[in-house]
Motif scaffolding. Structure first.
Motif, PDB file in Angstrom:
ATOM      1  N   GLY A 280       2.953  18.875  -7.884  1.00 15.26           N
ATOM      2  CA  GLY A 280       3.310  19.841  -6.850  1.00 15.26           C
ATOM      3  C   GLY A 280       3.913  19.222  -5.605  1.00 15.26           C
ATOM      4  N   VAL A 281       3.878  17.907  -5.508  1.00 14.73           N
ATOM      5  CA  VAL A 281       4.439  17.221  -4.339  1.00 14.73           C
ATOM      6  C   VAL A 281       5.955  17.163  -4.500  1.00 14.73           C
ATOM      7  N   SER A 282       6.663  17.747  -3.531  1.00 23.07           N
ATOM      8  CA  SER A 282       8.125  17.810  -3.618  1.00 23.07           C
ATOM      9  C   SER A 282       8.820  16.717  -2.812  1.00 23.07           C
ATOM     10  N   GLU A 283       8.166  16.225  -1.768  1.00 20.29           N
ATOM     11  CA  GLU A 283       8.782  15.200  -0.921  1.00 20.29           C
ATOM     12  C   GLU A 283       7.685  14.447  -0.195  1.00 20.29           C
ATOM     13  N   ILE A 284       7.897  13.144  -0.022  1.00 16.21           N
ATOM     14  CA  ILE A 284       6.937  12.301   0.688  1.00 16.21           C
ATOM     15  C   ILE A 284       7.704  11.477   1.712  1.00 16.21           C
ATOM     16  N   LYS A 285       7.232  11.529   2.943  1.00 16.74           N
ATOM     17  CA  LYS A 285       7.740  10.632   3.988  1.00 16.74           C
ATOM     18  C   LYS A 285       6.539   9.942   4.605  1.00 16.74           C
ATOM     19  N   SER A 286       6.781   8.766   5.168  1.00 21.26           N
ATOM     20  CA  SER A 286       5.689   7.965   5.717  1.00 21.26           C
ATOM     21  C   SER A 286       5.860   7.747   7.213  1.00 21.26           C
ATOM     22  N   ALA A 287       4.710   7.662   7.894  1.00 25.29           N
ATOM     23  CA  ALA A 287       4.702   7.423   9.335  1.00 25.29           C
ATOM     24  C   ALA A 287       3.599   6.412   9.660  1.00 25.29           C
ATOM     25  N   VAL A 288       3.945   5.376  10.398  1.00 22.03           N
ATOM     26  CA  VAL A 288       2.990   4.352  10.832  1.00 22.03           C
ATOM     27  C   VAL A 288       3.299   3.974  12.274  1.00 22.03           C
ATOM     28  N   ILE A 289       2.324   3.393  12.928  1.00 18.77           N
ATOM     29  CA  ILE A 289       2.545   2.918  14.296  1.00 18.77           C
ATOM     30  C   ILE A 289       3.348   1.620  14.274  1.00 18.77           C
ATOM     31  N   TRP A 290       2.889   0.664  13.465  1.00 15.43           N
ATOM     32  CA  TRP A 290       3.505  -0.669  13.447  1.00 15.43           C
ATOM     33  C   TRP A 290       4.073  -1.010  12.078  1.00 15.43           C
ATOM     34  N   THR A 291       5.236  -1.658  12.081  1.00 17.68           N
ATOM     35  CA  THR A 291       5.843  -2.209  10.877  1.00 17.68           C
ATOM     36  C   THR A 291       6.013  -3.704  11.099  1.00 17.68           C
ATOM     37  N   LYS A 292       5.423  -4.497  10.231  1.00 16.56           N
ATOM     38  CA  LYS A 292       5.555  -5.944  10.354  1.00 16.56           C
ATOM     39  C   LYS A 292       6.843  -6.419   9.684  1.00 16.56           C
ATOM     40  N   GLY A 293       7.383  -7.500  10.217  1.00 15.61           N
ATOM     41  CA  GLY A 293       8.632  -8.052   9.706  1.00 15.61           C
ATOM     42  C   GLY A 293       8.554  -8.488   8.252  1.00 15.61           C
ATOM     43  N   CYS A 294       7.380  -8.842   7.779  1.00 14.00           N
ATOM     44  CA  CYS A 294       7.211  -9.316   6.399  1.00 14.00           C
ATOM     45  C   CYS A 294       7.164  -8.176   5.387  1.00 14.00           C
TER      46      CYS A 294
ATOM     47  N   SER B  61       8.042  -5.344   2.773  1.00 16.75           N
ATOM     48  CA  SER B  61       9.110  -5.089   1.804  1.00 16.75           C
ATOM     49  C   SER B  61       9.573  -3.636   1.866  1.00 16.75           C
ATOM     50  N   LEU B  62       8.892  -2.829   2.653  1.00 17.33           N
ATOM     51  CA  LEU B  62       9.169  -1.394   2.724  1.00 17.33           C
ATOM     52  C   LEU B  62       9.308  -0.977   4.180  1.00 17.33           C
ATOM     53  N   ARG B  63      10.245  -0.132   4.443  1.00 14.87           N
ATOM     54  CA  ARG B  63      10.432   0.398   5.799  1.00 14.87           C
ATOM     55  C   ARG B  63      10.003   1.862   5.795  1.00 14.87           C
ATOM     56  N   PRO B  64       8.957   2.215   6.569  1.00 19.01           N
ATOM     57  CA  PRO B  64       8.516   3.611   6.605  1.00 19.01           C
ATOM     58  C   PRO B  64       9.595   4.512   7.203  1.00 19.01           C
ATOM     59  N   ASP B  65       9.479   5.797   6.917  1.00 22.07           N
ATOM     60  CA  ASP B  65      10.447   6.753   7.459  1.00 22.07           C
ATOM     61  C   ASP B  65      10.341   6.852   8.978  1.00 22.07           C
ATOM     62  N   TYR B  66       9.114   6.768   9.491  1.00 23.67           N
ATOM     63  CA  TYR B  66       8.865   6.845  10.935  1.00 23.67           C
ATOM     64  C   TYR B  66       7.929   5.704  11.332  1.00 23.67           C
TER      65      TYR B  66
ATOM     66  N   THR C  60       0.830  -1.204   0.000  1.00 23.01           N
ATOM     67  CA  THR C  60       0.000   0.000   0.000  1.00 23.01           C
ATOM     68  C   THR C  60       0.867   1.257   0.000  1.00 23.01           C
ATOM     69  N   LEU C  61       1.818   1.362   0.918  1.00 17.76           N
ATOM     70  CA  LEU C  61       2.667   2.558   0.955  1.00 17.76           C
ATOM     71  C   LEU C  61       3.466   2.705  -0.334  1.00 17.76           C
ATOM     72  N   GLU C  62       3.955   1.613  -0.853  1.00 18.20           N
ATOM     73  CA  GLU C  62       4.736   1.659  -2.091  1.00 18.20           C
ATOM     74  C   GLU C  62       3.886   2.154  -3.260  1.00 18.20           C
ATOM     75  N   LYS C  63       2.695   1.602  -3.417  1.00 19.70           N
ATOM     76  CA  LYS C  63       1.839   1.983  -4.546  1.00 19.70           C
ATOM     77  C   LYS C  63       1.282   3.394  -4.390  1.00 19.70           C
ATOM     78  N   VAL C  64       0.921   3.778  -3.188  1.00 21.65           N
ATOM     79  CA  VAL C  64       0.404   5.130  -2.977  1.00 21.65           C
ATOM     80  C   VAL C  64       1.509   6.157  -3.209  1.00 21.65           C
ATOM     81  N   THR C  65       2.707   5.892  -2.744  1.00 20.91           N
ATOM     82  CA  THR C  65       3.823   6.809  -2.969  1.00 20.91           C
ATOM     83  C   THR C  65       4.072   6.977  -4.467  1.00 20.91           C
TER      84      THR C  65
END
Length: 181
Positions: free
Chosen positions: A123-137, A139-144, A109-114
């Protein structure tokens, strides 16, 4: 009634804990020093964190609906759908965007939305992501993120109680809630 005990397969989260986690995530973003112009939350799981972030950081909130967990009361992932339009109150999506969701599971989801944002919002110059939980499986590591869950448990969030609740059941539900308090 107390929630079941969390283990490697299930993580149970209360409303109070959920709100504290959102606040801790906001603090982590603040302490990083990164400034953003808008919050874009992914509905449905990112709506509550996105709302809190928008209020705390005093920036506009945009909402983009995505859905992949639709079957079996939202417990089985299917194809990802991204809404054609997003909701926002102030101008077009532009500048530095903080993309907020509750968790990253596979990372799809984060990969496709980004990618969608980069391709469709010039007009979007930069995108960073923030989530509460990151699962071990993932493929993407959020910024926060706050918690890494290497065992990939199912996260039982407090709002999931509403997934099986229907309007004709509300009177009994409310009565049951009053009896507990």
């Amino acid at each position: 009634m107390a929630a079941p005990t969390s283990d490697e397969k299930h993580l149970w989260v209360s409303w109070d804990e959920y709100h504290r986690l959102i606040e801790r995530l906001a603090l982590k973003v603040h302490e990083s020093g990164w400034k953003f112009d808008q919050v874009l939350c992914l509905a449905r799981g990112g709506v509550r964190p996105g709302d809190v972030f928008s209020r705390i950081f005093d920036v506009p909130l945009a909402i983009l609906s995505t859905s992949s967990y639709r079957e079996e009361l939202g417990t089985r992932r299917g194809e990802l759908d991204i809404a054609k339009y997003m909701t926002m109150t102030q101008g077009p999506l532009a500048g530095k965007i903080l993309l907020v969701d509750d968790l990253v599971d596979s990372g799809a989801t984060l990969e496709k939305v980004t990618r969608h944002l980069k391709e469709n919002f010039i007009g979007v110059s930069e995108i960073k992501s923030a989530v509460i939980w990151t699962k071990g499986c993932s493929s993407l590591r959020p910024d926060y993120f706050l918690e890494e869950l290497p065992h990939n448990p199912w996260i039982h969030q407090p709002f999931e109680d509403y997934d099986g609740l229907r309007p004709h059941q509300l009177a009994a539900w409310i009565k049951k809630g009053v009896a507990r308090t």
